[in-house]
Design an enzyme around this catalytic site. Structure first.
Site, PDB file in Angstrom:
ATOM      1  CG  PHE A 184      -1.893   1.244   1.306  1.00  0.00           C
ATOM      2  CD1 PHE A 184      -3.182   1.208   0.357  1.00  0.00           C
ATOM      3  CD2 PHE A 184      -1.582   2.555   1.797  1.00  0.00           C
ATOM      4  CE1 PHE A 184      -3.976   2.203   0.333  1.00  0.00           C
ATOM      5  CE2 PHE A 184      -2.427   3.591   1.604  1.00  0.00           C
ATOM      6  CZ  PHE A 184      -3.642   3.409   0.906  1.00  0.00           C
TER       7      PHE A 184
ATOM      8  CG  ASP B 150       6.041   3.393   1.863  1.00  0.00           C
ATOM      9  OD1 ASP B 150       6.015   4.110   2.902  1.00  0.00           O
ATOM     10  OD2 ASP B 150       4.877   3.408   1.082  1.00  0.00           O
TER      11      ASP B 150
ATOM     12  CE  LYS C 150      -0.094   5.650   7.880  1.00  0.00           C
ATOM     13  NZ  LYS C 150      -1.499   5.994   8.094  1.00  0.00           N
TER      14      LYS C 150
HETATM   15  C1  LIG Z   1       3.080   2.453   3.900  1.00  0.00           C
HETATM   16  C2  LIG Z   1       2.114   3.492   3.499  1.00  0.00           C
HETATM   17  N1  LIG Z   1       2.271   4.364   2.496  1.00  0.00           N
HETATM   18  C3  LIG Z   1       1.799   5.540   2.147  1.00  0.00           C
HETATM   19  C4  LIG Z   1       0.435   5.739   2.834  1.00  0.00           C
HETATM   20  C5  LIG Z   1      -0.018   6.916   2.359  1.00  0.00           C
HETATM   21  O1  LIG Z   1      -0.425   7.934   3.227  1.00  0.00           O
HETATM   22  P1  LIG Z   1      -1.368   8.862   3.468  1.00  0.00           P
HETATM   23  O2  LIG Z   1      -2.677   8.624   3.895  1.00  0.00           O
HETATM   24  O3  LIG Z   1      -0.667  10.153   4.425  1.00  0.00           O
HETATM   25  O4  LIG Z   1      -1.510   9.737   2.068  1.00  0.00           O
HETATM   26  C6  LIG Z   1       0.239   5.062   3.832  1.00  0.00           C
HETATM   27  C7  LIG Z   1      -1.147   4.956   4.498  1.00  0.00           C
HETATM   28  O5  LIG Z   1      -1.553   4.419   5.455  1.00  0.00           O
HETATM   29  C8  LIG Z   1       0.989   3.847   4.245  1.00  0.00           C
HETATM   30  O6  LIG Z   1       0.678   2.982   5.331  1.00  0.00           O
END
Ligand SMILES: Cc1ncc(COP(=O)(O)O)c(C=O)c1O
Length: 396
Positions: free
Chosen positions: A131, A218, A247
């Protein structure tokens, strides 16, 4: 709650209460009911709620300067970038405001890196169950058809492989000359708390070096101290080329970052990338203070220690319970996988005073604030485990 029709677009299933305020790892709803927060706004509230050191710092910043454009020098951006480089071993940072933006930035870094090397249709290796966000490019990189359905055509330039299968990546390497990067979550969050094996990360690092690919990890959800080290990949001893963050970085104030190593430090020139809100003084101050307080209050060690305590409590209480498939994670990023869909547990836990979430249909996710105490960890176990057992009995 109000019966008035909602004017919100239909994007979330919501529990039937609203939170009004919090303190530490506790939050209260508008009816005065208290909850222990084991979700932390989905791995965001690093310092819990209304932290006594963070609040005055943010108040001070709000009274001085909330926003100014990137047309000027930014000492606060310099300060946060220097700190992120120090703790990651990388060289430079770009600031944005969310996880998907950080990942969009990473994808652009990889594509530009490819174009600069004469690869005009660059491709990025991405993962099943990944994700990365909900913009069109990041949902295309995401490995979940439910996130993609209805938003086709997807962005091209991604090659998908299963996690922890180095042969699959080597196979891509052998037939695809357009690959420029490998892009994965060190620990998949939304996909169900699935860890990249440390040995697998080291193998990827070697392969990326051999092929002159970027290793892009990520750490939007698993980074910023949650696993007990600044970044989850530090458990494997690897240094990536690109780390998207968000986050927990601002402990609740929206802030994202793309942190890059020497290979791509100079990949962008003015005009290649940017964002209005990214790097604004309030967001930078939130990041700077979050990191400072984490160091001052030893929160990496706390995440490791309390995470281990929480995990062993869960293991003790759930050992041998039919229907519990696995308990996994690192530090304060834990998942309990059941053998059946368990979305119902979300509301049942909230009714019992515990906030958590269920992800990938059958995985209970615990990502509490990093200030969690031993007694709060024990309280999570005390509330959650009987509810899991009751749930399994009631839904055979
Ligand atoms: C690993 C990861 N990358 C990217 C995102 C996307 O982040 P945002 O919701 O701040 O766009 C999330 C959100 O849950 C995530 O868990």
């Amino acid at each position: 709650m109000t019966a008035a029709p909602s004017h919100l677009m239909n994007t979330y299933s919501r529990l039937p209460f609203a939170l009004s305020h919090g303190r530490g790892c506790r939050v209260w709803d508008t009816e005065g009911r208290a909850y222990l927060d084991a979700l932390a706004g989905i791995a965001v509230n690093t310092l819990g709620h209304a932290h006594p050191k963070l609040v005055p710092a943010l108040q001070d910043q709000i009274a001085k300067l909330i926003h100014c454009s990137n047309y000027y020098q930014s000492p606060l951006q310099e300060q946060l970038a220097a700190k992120l480089c120090e703790i990651s071993g990388l060289s430079a940072a770009f600031f944005c405001s969310s996880g998907l933006e950080a990942n969009e930035g990473a994808i652009k870094v990889a594509r530009k890196f490819g174009h600069d090397r004469g690869i005009h249709r660059p491709e990025i290796v991405v993962y099943e169950k990944a994700f990365h966000g909900r913009s069109i490019a990041t949902l295309s990189a995401t490995g979940n058809p439910k996130v993609q359905k209805g938003f086709e055509p997807l962005v091209e330039g991604f090659v998908r492989v299963p996690l922890n299968d180095i042969k699959a990546v080597r196979e891509v390497a052998s037939r695809n000359p357009n690959v420029v990067a490998v892009f994965l979550e060190t620990i998949q969050g939304e996909g169900g708390i699935n860890l990249a094996r440390w040995e697998y990360l080291r193998e990827l690092r070697t392969l990326c070096d051999q092929k002159n690919w970027l290793l892009m990890l990520d750490e939007v959800q698993c980074g910023m101290g949650r696993t007990g080290k600044w970044f989850a990949h530090q458990w494997a001893g690897v240094v990536p080329d690109v780390i998207p963050l968000a986050k927990g970085l601002g402990s609740g104030v929206p802030v994202g970052a793309v942190v890059v190593g020497p290979k791509v430090k100079d990949v962008f020139a003015p005009g290649n990338h940017g964002t209005t809100f990214g790097g604004n003084p309030l967001a930078m101050r939130a990041g700077i203070e979050t990191l400072r307080i984490m160091e001052e209050d030893n929160l990496l060690a706390n995440a490791a220690e309390i995470g281990a305590r929480l995990r062993s409590g869960l293991e003790r209480e759930l050992q041998g319970v039919a229907g519990v498939k696995d308990i996994r994670g690192q530090g304060l990023m834990l998942g309990i996988e059941l053998d059946r869909a368990c979305g119902d547990l979300w509301g049942r836990c909230a009714a019992a005073g515990l906030l958590m979430s269920v992800t990938a249909d059958s995985v209970i996710r615990l990502v509490p604030p990093l200030i969690l105490s031993a007694s709060e960890a024990d309280e999570i176990v005390r509330i959650l485990c009987p509810l899991i057992r009751q749930f399994l009995d009631s839904k055979p």
